[in-house]
Design a protein around this motif. Sequence first.
Motif, mmCIF file in Angstrom:
data_model
loop_
_atom_site.group_PDB
_atom_site.id
_atom_site.type_symbol
_atom_site.label_atom_id
_atom_site.label_comp_id
_atom_site.label_asym_id
_atom_site.label_seq_id
_atom_site.Cartn_x
_atom_site.Cartn_y
_atom_site.Cartn_z
ATOM 1 N N PRO A 28 -6.294 0.315 4.589
ATOM 2 C CA PRO A 28 -5.226 1.289 4.963
ATOM 3 C C PRO A 28 -6.116 2.619 4.913
ATOM 4 O O PRO A 28 -7.252 2.691 4.710
ATOM 5 C CB PRO A 28 -4.341 1.333 3.733
ATOM 6 C CG PRO A 28 -5.369 0.686 2.503
ATOM 7 C CD PRO A 28 -6.124 -0.356 3.255
ATOM 8 N N GLY A 29 -5.382 3.611 5.519
ATOM 9 C CA GLY A 29 -6.110 5.155 5.322
ATOM 10 C C GLY A 29 -5.961 5.591 4.013
ATOM 11 O O GLY A 29 -5.432 4.881 2.975
ATOM 12 N N ASN A 31 -5.157 7.573 0.954
ATOM 13 C CA ASN A 31 -3.687 7.990 0.502
ATOM 14 C C ASN A 31 -2.509 7.899 1.431
ATOM 15 O O ASN A 31 -1.563 8.359 1.646
ATOM 16 C CB ASN A 31 -3.530 9.556 0.408
ATOM 17 C CG ASN A 31 -4.499 9.939 -0.915
ATOM 18 O OD1 ASN A 31 -4.794 9.123 -1.805
ATOM 19 N ND2 ASN A 31 -5.129 11.173 -0.728
ATOM 20 N N GLN A 32 -2.601 6.508 2.031
ATOM 21 C CA GLN A 32 -1.581 5.955 3.000
ATOM 22 C C GLN A 32 -0.311 5.456 2.201
ATOM 23 O O GLN A 32 -0.788 4.718 1.143
ATOM 24 C CB GLN A 32 -2.223 5.051 3.844
ATOM 25 C CG GLN A 32 -1.200 4.941 5.242
ATOM 26 C CD GLN A 32 -1.863 4.127 6.335
ATOM 27 O OE1 GLN A 32 -2.632 3.375 6.045
ATOM 28 N NE2 GLN A 32 -1.453 4.824 7.542
ATOM 29 N N THR A 33 0.677 5.886 2.643
ATOM 30 C CA THR A 33 2.086 5.253 1.914
ATOM 31 C C THR A 33 2.548 4.052 2.346
ATOM 32 O O THR A 33 2.025 3.686 3.579
ATOM 33 C CB THR A 33 3.178 6.038 1.930
ATOM 34 O OG1 THR A 33 3.535 6.245 3.179
ATOM 35 C CG2 THR A 33 2.919 7.616 1.274
ATOM 36 N N LYS A 35 5.191 3.239 3.603
ATOM 37 C CA LYS A 35 5.934 3.467 4.545
ATOM 38 C C LYS A 35 4.972 3.691 5.811
ATOM 39 O O LYS A 35 5.467 3.358 6.862
ATOM 40 C CB LYS A 35 6.916 4.730 4.239
ATOM 41 C CG LYS A 35 7.766 5.230 5.366
ATOM 42 C CD LYS A 35 8.783 6.344 5.197
ATOM 43 C CE LYS A 35 9.364 6.641 6.186
ATOM 44 N NZ LYS A 35 8.865 7.871 7.220
ATOM 45 N N ASP A 36 4.040 4.513 5.656
ATOM 46 C CA ASP A 36 3.286 4.828 6.840
ATOM 47 C C ASP A 36 2.630 3.422 7.345
ATOM 48 O O ASP A 36 2.457 3.244 8.575
ATOM 49 C CB ASP A 36 1.925 5.575 6.528
ATOM 50 C CG ASP A 36 2.350 7.004 6.282
ATOM 51 O OD1 ASP A 36 3.428 7.690 6.773
ATOM 52 O OD2 ASP A 36 1.742 7.894 5.694
ATOM 53 N N CYS A 37 2.136 2.441 6.362
ATOM 54 C CA CYS A 37 1.637 1.116 6.897
ATOM 55 C C CYS A 37 2.791 0.407 7.505
ATOM 56 O O CYS A 37 2.429 -0.371 8.585
ATOM 57 C CB CYS A 37 1.228 0.496 5.645
ATOM 58 S SG CYS A 37 -0.208 1.127 4.502
ATOM 59 N N GLU A 39 5.370 1.084 9.360
ATOM 60 C CA GLU A 39 5.594 1.891 10.551
ATOM 61 C C GLU A 39 4.543 1.777 11.375
ATOM 62 O O GLU A 39 4.728 1.369 12.859
ATOM 63 C CB GLU A 39 6.090 3.277 10.307
ATOM 64 C CG GLU A 39 7.554 3.265 9.807
ATOM 65 C CD GLU A 39 8.222 4.605 9.839
ATOM 66 O OE1 GLU A 39 7.574 5.448 10.086
ATOM 67 O OE2 GLU A 39 9.451 4.517 10.035
ATOM 68 N N ARG A 40 3.149 1.829 10.993
ATOM 69 C CA ARG A 40 1.883 1.660 11.735
ATOM 70 C C ARG A 40 2.117 0.038 12.176
ATOM 71 O O ARG A 40 1.371 -0.264 13.399
ATOM 72 C CB ARG A 40 0.848 1.728 10.939
ATOM 73 C CG ARG A 40 -0.410 1.481 11.349
ATOM 74 C CD ARG A 40 -1.581 1.833 10.283
ATOM 75 N NE ARG A 40 -2.731 0.652 10.610
ATOM 76 C CZ ARG A 40 -3.835 1.028 9.422
ATOM 77 N NH1 ARG A 40 -3.911 1.785 8.798
ATOM 78 N NH2 ARG A 40 -4.834 0.126 9.776
ATOM 79 N N SER A 61 7.396 6.056 -0.971
ATOM 80 C CA SER A 61 6.417 6.876 -1.267
ATOM 81 C C SER A 61 5.145 6.343 -1.977
ATOM 82 O O SER A 61 3.957 7.086 -2.075
ATOM 83 C CB SER A 61 6.813 8.016 -1.939
ATOM 84 O OG SER A 61 7.438 7.561 -3.203
ATOM 85 N N VAL A 63 1.695 4.807 -2.529
ATOM 86 C CA VAL A 63 0.510 4.994 -2.128
ATOM 87 C C VAL A 63 -0.128 3.496 -2.345
ATOM 88 O O VAL A 63 -0.206 3.246 -3.472
ATOM 89 C CB VAL A 63 -0.346 6.146 -2.510
ATOM 90 C CG1 VAL A 63 -1.921 5.931 -1.866
ATOM 91 C CG2 VAL A 63 0.379 7.465 -2.582
#
Length: 249
Positions: A28-29, A31-33, A35-37, A39-40, A61, A63
């Motif tokens: 992961p990047g 501080n990636q949440t 949700k971001d992961c 959707e990625r 939310s 992380v």
Amino acid sequence: MISLSVKIRFFGSLCDLTKGRHLFEFVPGVNQTIKDCIERLGVPHTEVSFITLNGSFVDFSRVVCDGETYFVYPESDLPIEDVYLVSPRFVGEPRFVLDIHLGKLAKLLRIFGIYAEYGILDDDEIVARGVSMGYVILTKDRKLLMRKEIKYGYVVRSDDPYEQFDEVYRKYNLGKWASPFSRCLVCNGEILEVDKRVVEGRVPIRVFELNERFGVCSSCGKIYWPGTHYEHMEAFVSRYLPRRVLDPF
Ligand SMILES: [Zn+2]
């Protein structure tokens, strides 16, 4: 050197959106949440019902941290308390706004009397309608549903309009809300039954003579009667509502 990675396991219908793949492991990047992961990996937040980490519920939310494994679930009949859901369940009678590629699906929904707004070209406007009115956005464009302000949306899986209808019918329990032939196929307005004399001179003479019941769209004025086309639609409707006595309007 130890590689830093996170695992995400998708369940059920979410795998339709990942080409059938269940498990992903990636770095992961910062501080990636979660949700971001998610959707990625191509799954819009609107498709996710709840997420667990080591048997506990987490929200969008969270992380992500090295070595964690997340389980990500679609909506289901499991008795999960609302407080643990990351996307709200849709309750009540659903109304839909569809993207411009789903015209046939819109028509099939209207045959069942389901509110189906269609014809908006601009994606921003579709999102604005959905969000401001509480409509469910139907689209095949999963990027569209990744916009964070969207609460209710569904990625239509099939390319076939009848299969698309089947998906939406089951997911939103449309049998409960159906009122066949009550909505205009052209404009989505409500069809109201009128006295036969109202349509005299506005339909072909033969149609007027052969039919006793007529309806008029309250929005665009289109006139409806139980003609041949209607019988074709009746067969389609009866597949879903076999015990329902169908009224023409
Ligand atoms: Zn109309």
